[in-house]
Design a protein around this motif. Structure first.
Motif, PDB file in Angstrom:
ATOM      1  N   ILE A  73       0.787  -1.172  -0.081  1.00 32.85           N
ATOM      2  CA  ILE A  73      -0.065  -0.157   0.056  1.00 32.85           C
ATOM      3  C   ILE A  73       1.028   1.330  -0.022  1.00 32.85           C
ATOM      4  CG2 ILE A  73      -1.723   1.288   1.272  1.00 32.85           C
ATOM      5  CD1 ILE A  73      -2.830  -1.297   2.131  1.00 32.85           C
ATOM      6  N   VAL A  74       2.026   1.289   0.951  1.00 31.56           N
ATOM      7  CA  VAL A  74       2.789   2.650   1.145  1.00 31.56           C
ATOM      8  C   VAL A  74       3.672   2.732  -0.128  1.00 31.56           C
ATOM      9  CG1 VAL A  74       4.154   3.617   2.395  1.00 31.56           C
ATOM     10  CG2 VAL A  74       2.156   2.639   3.601  1.00 31.56           C
ATOM     11  N   GLU A  75       4.177   1.636  -0.464  1.00 29.97           N
ATOM     12  CA  GLU A  75       5.484   1.367  -1.609  1.00 29.97           C
ATOM     13  C   GLU A  75       4.665   1.733  -3.017  1.00 29.97           C
ATOM     14  OE1 GLU A  75       8.962  -1.141   0.062  1.00 29.97           O
ATOM     15  OE2 GLU A  75       7.213  -2.202  -1.031  1.00 29.97           O
ATOM     16  N   LYS A  76       3.480   1.355  -3.213  1.00 32.56           N
ATOM     17  CA  LYS A  76       2.904   1.134  -4.586  1.00 32.56           C
ATOM     18  C   LYS A  76       1.723   1.760  -4.893  1.00 32.56           C
ATOM     19  CE  LYS A  76       5.046  -3.322  -5.211  1.00 32.56           C
ATOM     20  NZ  LYS A  76       4.675  -4.752  -5.771  1.00 32.56           N
ATOM     21  N   GLU A  77       0.941   1.971  -3.695  1.00 34.93           N
ATOM     22  CA  GLU A  77      -0.612   2.111  -4.085  1.00 34.93           C
ATOM     23  C   GLU A  77      -1.272   3.608  -3.413  1.00 34.93           C
ATOM     24  OE1 GLU A  77      -2.525  -1.408  -2.492  1.00 34.93           O
ATOM     25  OE2 GLU A  77      -1.685  -2.655  -3.689  1.00 34.93           O
ATOM     26  N   MET A  78      -0.423   4.298  -2.701  1.00 31.33           N
ATOM     27  CA  MET A  78      -1.196   5.463  -2.449  1.00 31.33           C
ATOM     28  C   MET A  78      -1.229   6.586  -3.221  1.00 31.33           C
ATOM     29  SD  MET A  78      -0.270   5.642   1.871  1.00 31.33           S
ATOM     30  CE  MET A  78       1.130   6.405   1.617  1.00 31.33           C
ATOM     31  N   TYR A  79      -2.306   7.300  -3.073  1.00 33.39           N
ATOM     32  CA  TYR A  79      -2.246   8.399  -4.132  1.00 33.39           C
ATOM     33  C   TYR A  79      -1.873   9.612  -3.101  1.00 33.39           C
ATOM     34  CZ  TYR A  79      -5.221   6.442  -7.695  1.00 33.39           C
ATOM     35  OH  TYR A  79      -5.605   5.710  -8.881  1.00 33.39           O
ATOM     36  N   SER A  80      -0.517   9.959  -2.996  1.00 40.56           N
ATOM     37  CA  SER A  80       0.224  11.064  -2.309  1.00 40.56           C
ATOM     38  C   SER A  80       0.499  12.323  -3.205  1.00 40.56           C
ATOM     39  CB  SER A  80       1.194  10.431  -1.878  1.00 40.56           C
ATOM     40  OG  SER A  80       0.904   9.349  -0.901  1.00 40.56           O
ATOM     41  N   PHE A  81       0.376  13.423  -2.800  1.00 39.89           N
ATOM     42  CA  PHE A  81       0.724  14.847  -3.349  1.00 39.89           C
ATOM     43  C   PHE A  81       1.361  15.730  -2.072  1.00 39.89           C
ATOM     44  CE2 PHE A  81      -3.532  14.677  -2.055  1.00 39.89           C
ATOM     45  CZ  PHE A  81      -4.049  15.913  -1.616  1.00 39.89           C
ATOM     46  N   GLU A  82       2.065  16.704  -2.666  1.00 41.49           N
ATOM     47  CA  GLU A  82       2.183  17.929  -1.819  1.00 41.49           C
ATOM     48  C   GLU A  82       1.291  19.055  -1.761  1.00 41.49           C
ATOM     49  OE1 GLU A  82       5.629  21.163  -2.347  1.00 41.49           O
ATOM     50  OE2 GLU A  82       6.518  19.083  -1.839  1.00 41.49           O
ATOM     51  N   ASP A  83       0.640  19.545  -0.893  1.00 47.00           N
ATOM     52  CA  ASP A  83      -0.032  20.736  -0.862  1.00 47.00           C
ATOM     53  C   ASP A  83       0.781  21.650  -1.442  1.00 47.00           C
ATOM     54  OD1 ASP A  83      -1.787  22.827  -0.171  1.00 47.00           O
ATOM     55  OD2 ASP A  83      -2.604  21.882   1.351  1.00 47.00           O
ATOM     56  N   ARG A  84       0.322  22.248  -2.361  1.00 49.42           N
ATOM     57  CA  ARG A  84       0.973  23.590  -2.860  1.00 49.42           C
ATOM     58  C   ARG A  84       1.136  24.884  -2.133  1.00 49.42           C
ATOM     59  NH1 ARG A  84      -1.363  23.907  -8.984  1.00 49.42           N
ATOM     60  NH2 ARG A  84      -3.422  23.315  -7.884  1.00 49.42           N
ATOM     61  N   LEU A  85      -0.085  25.017  -1.172  1.00 46.22           N
ATOM     62  CA  LEU A  85      -0.280  26.349  -0.262  1.00 46.22           C
ATOM     63  C   LEU A  85       0.859  26.137   0.832  1.00 46.22           C
ATOM     64  CD1 LEU A  85      -4.078  26.491   0.073  1.00 46.22           C
ATOM     65  CD2 LEU A  85      -2.226  27.678  -1.835  1.00 46.22           C
ATOM     66  N   ASN A  86       0.901  24.733   1.374  1.00 45.51           N
ATOM     67  CA  ASN A  86       2.103  24.960   2.467  1.00 45.51           C
ATOM     68  C   ASN A  86       3.054  24.085   2.596  1.00 45.51           C
ATOM     69  OD1 ASN A  86       0.543  22.943   3.206  1.00 45.51           O
ATOM     70  ND2 ASN A  86      -0.504  23.773   4.457  1.00 45.51           N
ATOM     71  N   GLY A  87       3.043  22.883   1.407  1.00 48.82           N
ATOM     72  CA  GLY A  87       4.024  21.889   1.353  1.00 48.82           C
ATOM     73  C   GLY A  87       4.057  20.705   1.950  1.00 48.82           C
ATOM     74  N   GLU A  88       2.571  20.697   2.735  1.00 49.70           N
ATOM     75  CA  GLU A  88       2.372  19.357   3.504  1.00 49.70           C
ATOM     76  C   GLU A  88       2.219  18.291   2.661  1.00 49.70           C
ATOM     77  OE1 GLU A  88      -0.279  19.574   7.269  1.00 49.70           O
ATOM     78  OE2 GLU A  88      -1.281  20.839   5.444  1.00 49.70           O
ATOM     79  N   GLN A  89       2.736  17.076   3.233  1.00 52.41           N
ATOM     80  CA  GLN A  89       2.627  15.768   2.211  1.00 52.41           C
ATOM     81  C   GLN A  89       1.206  14.960   2.526  1.00 52.41           C
ATOM     82  OE1 GLN A  89       4.870  14.908  -0.327  1.00 52.41           O
ATOM     83  NE2 GLN A  89       5.910  17.048   0.355  1.00 52.41           N
ATOM     84  N   LEU A  90       0.309  15.001   1.605  1.00 54.38           N
ATOM     85  CA  LEU A  90      -0.789  14.469   2.008  1.00 54.38           C
ATOM     86  C   LEU A  90      -1.184  13.070   1.056  1.00 54.38           C
ATOM     87  CD1 LEU A  90      -2.933  17.999   1.963  1.00 54.38           C
ATOM     88  CD2 LEU A  90      -1.907  16.708   3.930  1.00 54.38           C
ATOM     89  N   THR A  91      -2.200  12.298   1.733  1.00 55.85           N
ATOM     90  CA  THR A  91      -2.676  11.142   0.740  1.00 55.85           C
ATOM     91  C   THR A  91      -4.131  11.213   1.128  1.00 55.85           C
ATOM     92  OG1 THR A  91      -0.407  10.329   1.337  1.00 55.85           O
ATOM     93  CG2 THR A  91      -2.337   8.684   1.159  1.00 55.85           C
ATOM     94  N   LEU A  92      -4.690  10.556  -0.173  1.00 57.46           N
ATOM     95  CA  LEU A  92      -5.768  10.201  -0.223  1.00 57.46           C
ATOM     96  C   LEU A  92      -6.076   8.810   0.772  1.00 57.46           C
ATOM     97  CD1 LEU A  92      -6.943  10.547  -3.850  1.00 57.46           C
ATOM     98  CD2 LEU A  92      -7.564  12.247  -1.884  1.00 57.46           C
ATOM     99  N   ARG A  93      -6.800   8.747   1.706  1.00 57.82           N
ATOM    100  CA  ARG A  93      -6.610   7.419   2.750  1.00 57.82           C
ATOM    101  C   ARG A  93      -6.870   6.093   1.700  1.00 57.82           C
ATOM    102  NH1 ARG A  93     -12.604   8.645   5.553  1.00 57.82           N
ATOM    103  NH2 ARG A  93     -13.937   8.031   3.706  1.00 57.82           N
ATOM    104  N   PRO A  94      -5.962   5.230   2.052  1.00 59.74           N
ATOM    105  CA  PRO A  94      -5.974   3.860   1.540  1.00 59.74           C
ATOM    106  C   PRO A  94      -6.812   2.877   2.515  1.00 59.74           C
ATOM    107  CG  PRO A  94      -3.983   4.293   2.256  1.00 59.74           C
ATOM    108  CD  PRO A  94      -4.585   5.510   2.803  1.00 59.74           C
ATOM    109  N   GLU A  95      -6.845   2.951   3.449  1.00 59.11           N
ATOM    110  CA  GLU A  95      -7.482   2.270   4.445  1.00 59.11           C
ATOM    111  C   GLU A  95      -8.068   3.074   5.601  1.00 59.11           C
ATOM    112  OE1 GLU A  95      -6.079   0.377   7.651  1.00 59.11           O
ATOM    113  OE2 GLU A  95      -5.161   2.266   7.820  1.00 59.11           O
ATOM    114  N   GLY A  96      -9.098   2.404   6.581  1.00 54.79           N
ATOM    115  CA  GLY A  96      -9.562   3.334   7.472  1.00 54.79           C
ATOM    116  C   GLY A  96      -8.950   3.187   8.964  1.00 54.79           C
ATOM    117  N   THR A  97      -8.331   2.092   9.239  1.00 55.69           N
ATOM    118  CA  THR A  97      -7.887   1.972  10.803  1.00 55.69           C
ATOM    119  C   THR A  97      -6.898   3.023  11.267  1.00 55.69           C
ATOM    120  OG1 THR A  97      -8.209  -0.565  10.490  1.00 55.69           O
ATOM    121  CG2 THR A  97      -6.771   0.292  12.393  1.00 55.69           C
TER     122      THR A  97
END
Length: 442
Positions: A73-97
C-alpha cells in the motif's frame, strides 16, 4: 464555391470520461447500496458501536507510520501529493484503521474508557482495477479500542458472521491465525530469513526485496510458483508462547461455543504491519482468485506507535463493492424498490397548479410522490403519462385533467392491485390516498 466561402467545419467537443477504476453510482444500483447501508447500521447498533467519520485526506505520515513503509500500500498504491499552499505531504486515505486511530488519539476518545467505533466511506489505492476491486472503493469497518481480552476478538468475528447471514451470502468461510507478540515474531522472523536464504533462487523479485525488511509478508505472496516453497517455511504458531497460545485458544473456544466454524490458516498474515495476536479473513471462491471479502485482527501496538498512550485494539474491514458483487452471485440482492407511493398526472395549465398543490400535501404527510413533468415543457397525453407512472412502481396514481378540475375533483387509480379508479374531491385526496396505501399494505 471558393475555399473562402466554404463554411468552417465545427469540431466536435471531445467527451471527458471518468478516471479508470473510479466508478459512478448509478440510480439502478442505488437501492442495493441503500440496503447494504441499512443492514450495516442495524448491525452496529445491535452491538453498541458508534459512528466515526474521518477526512478523505490525511497527512501521509498517518499511513506510513500506521500501515508500515514496507507494504504494498505505502510503496506502490497510495495517492500522495504535496499541498501547493504549505508544502504538506498529503494522501488520499487507502484504508480506515490508521485514520481512526489518529482521530482517537487526537480527540482523546479513550480518556473515558474503551470505545466501539465504526466507519464507512471511500478509500483510494492505485492498483489494477479488476472484479470487485477499484481505485476508488468503499469500505465498512469496525474498531474496538481499549479491550485486551479474547472476548472482543470473538465479538467482532461474530458481527461479521451475523452480517453475512443477514445479507444471505453463500460460500463464505472464516480463516484465522495468530501472529503472537513482537518477541515471538522476531524468533520466527530469524527462522524465516534463514529458510528463505537457502532458497533465494526460488524467490520472486518482491520476495527477495522483502527478505531482509519484512519476511513475514513473503508468506502472503499470491504468486502460485512460490506456494510449495511457502508451504515448507517455518510456521509462526510453533513460536508462540504460553500467553499468546492461551489468547488464541480462547478465541477459538468462544467461536466454537457460538457455532462459528473456522479454519486455522498458519500462512495468514494480512498485508499490514500493525497486527499482532489474532488475525482473520473471510474468503470465498465465488469471486475468482482475489477471494478475500473482509479481514482484520488485533493491532495492540498501533496506538502507541502513532503517538498515543498504549492501548489494545482490534477490528476488521470489508470492501463494499466486493460484498455487493457476492450478493449478486448469491442471488441475495434486494428487488428494485418503487420510486414513489403516488404518481400525479395532469394536463398543464390550471391542472398543473392543482396537481402541484396536491403533490405537496402528499409529501407533507410523508407520502413519496412524483409529479409528472414533461421533458419538453409541453403537455403529454394521459396514456404516455400512465406509462411513466407504471414504470415508477407507484402504488396509485392521482389524475387531474380539465374535466376533473371543473368538478373540483381528481381520479385515484390503483396501479398495482385491482386497477380500480374512483373520483375523489380535491380536498379529500390526501385522506383517500392514505386510506388506499394503508389498505394496500395490509
Amino acid at each position: 464555391m471558393t475555399d473562402q466561402n466554404k463554411p468552417e467545419k465545427v469540431q466536435k467537443t471531445q467527451k471527458i470520461n471518468g478516471v479508470r477504476g473510479m466508478n459512478d453510482l448509478l440510480p439502478a444500483d442505488a437501492a442495493h447500496w441503500a440496503h447494504l447501508d441499512h443492514v450495516l447500521r442495524d448491525l452496529t447498533r445491535a452491538y453498541g458501536y458508534e459512528f466515526l467519520r474521518t477526512p478523505i485526506v490525511e497527512a501521509t505520515a498517518v499511513f506510513q507510520r500506521g500501515i508500515g513503509e514496507v507494504t504494498d500500500i505505502v510503496e506502490k498504491e497510495m495517492y500522495s501529493f504535496e499541498d501547493r499552499l504549505n508544502g504538506e505531504q498529503l494522501t488520499l486515505r487507502p484504508e480506515g484503521t490508521a485514520a481512526v486511530v489518529r482521530s482517537v488519539i487526537e480527540n482523546n476518545l479513550l480518556y473515558e474508557g474503551p470505545k466501539r467505533l465504526w466507519y464507512t466511506g471511500p478509500m483510494f489505492r492505485h492498483e489494477r482495477p479488476q472484479r470487485g476491486r477499484y481505485r476508488q472503493f468503499h469500505q465498512f469497518g469496525i474498531e474496538a479500542l481499549g479491550f485486551a481480552g479474547p472476548d472482543i476478538d470473538a465479538e467482532i468475528i461474530l458481527m461479521g458472521q451475523r452480517l453475512w447471514d443477514e445479507l444471505g451470502l453463500k460460500g463464505v468461510r472464516l480463516e484465522i491465525n495468530s501472529l503472537g507478540q513482537a518477541n515471538e515474531r522476531a524468533e520466527h522472523r530469524a527462522a524465516l530469513i534463514k529458510y528463505f536464504e537457502k532458497h533465494q533462487s526460488q524467490l520472486d523479485e518482491d520476495s527477495r526485496r522483502r527478505l531482509l525488511t519484512n519476511p513475514l509478508r513473503i508468506l502472503d505472496s499470491k504468486n502460485p510458483e512460490m506456494q510449495t516453497l511457502i508451504d515448507g517455511a517455518p510456521q509462526l504458531l510453533d513460536f508462540l508462547g504460553e500467553e499468546s497460545l492461551k489468547h488464541f485458544n480462547a478465541v477459538q473456544a468462544l467461536l466454537k461455543a457460538n457455532n462459528i466454524p473456522c479454519k486455522i490458516n498458519p500462512r495468514l498474515v494480512r498485508g499490514l504491519d500493525y497486527y499482532n495476536l489474532t488475525v482473520f479473513e473471510w474468503v470465498t471462491e465465488e469471486l475468482g482468485a482475489q477471494g478475500t471479502i473482509a479481514g482484520g485482527g488485533r493491532y495492540d501496538p498501533l496506538i502507541e506507535r502513532m503517538g498515543g498512550k498504549a492501548a489494545p485494539a482490534c477490528g476488521w474491514a470489508m470492501g463494499m463493492e466486493r460484498v455487493l458483487e457476492l450478493m449478486k452471485v448469491s442471488g441475495s440482492l434486494p428487488e428494485a424498490q418503487a420510486q414513489c407511493d403516488i404518481f400525479v398526472l395532469h394536463q398543464g395549465g390550471e391542472t398543473l397548479t392543482a396537481a402541484m398543490i396536491i403533490a405537496e400535501r402528499l409529501r407533507s404527510a410523508g407520502i413519496d410522490t412524483i409529479l409528472f413533468c414533461p421533458p419538453d415543457g409541453q403537455s403529454a397525453s394521459f396514456k404516455s403519462q400512465m406509462k411513466k407512472a407504471d414504470a415508477s412502481g407507484a402504488a396509485f396514481a392521482v389524475i387531474i385533467g380539465p374535466d376533473e378540475l371543473a368538478k373540483n375533483e381528481a381520479q385515484l387509480k390503483d396501479l398495482r392491485g385491482t386497477g380500480e379508479q374512483k373520483s375523489v374531491p380535491l380536498d379529500e385526496v390526501l385522506g383517500a390516498a392514505i386510506d388506499a396505501l394503508v389498505g394496500a399494505s395490509e
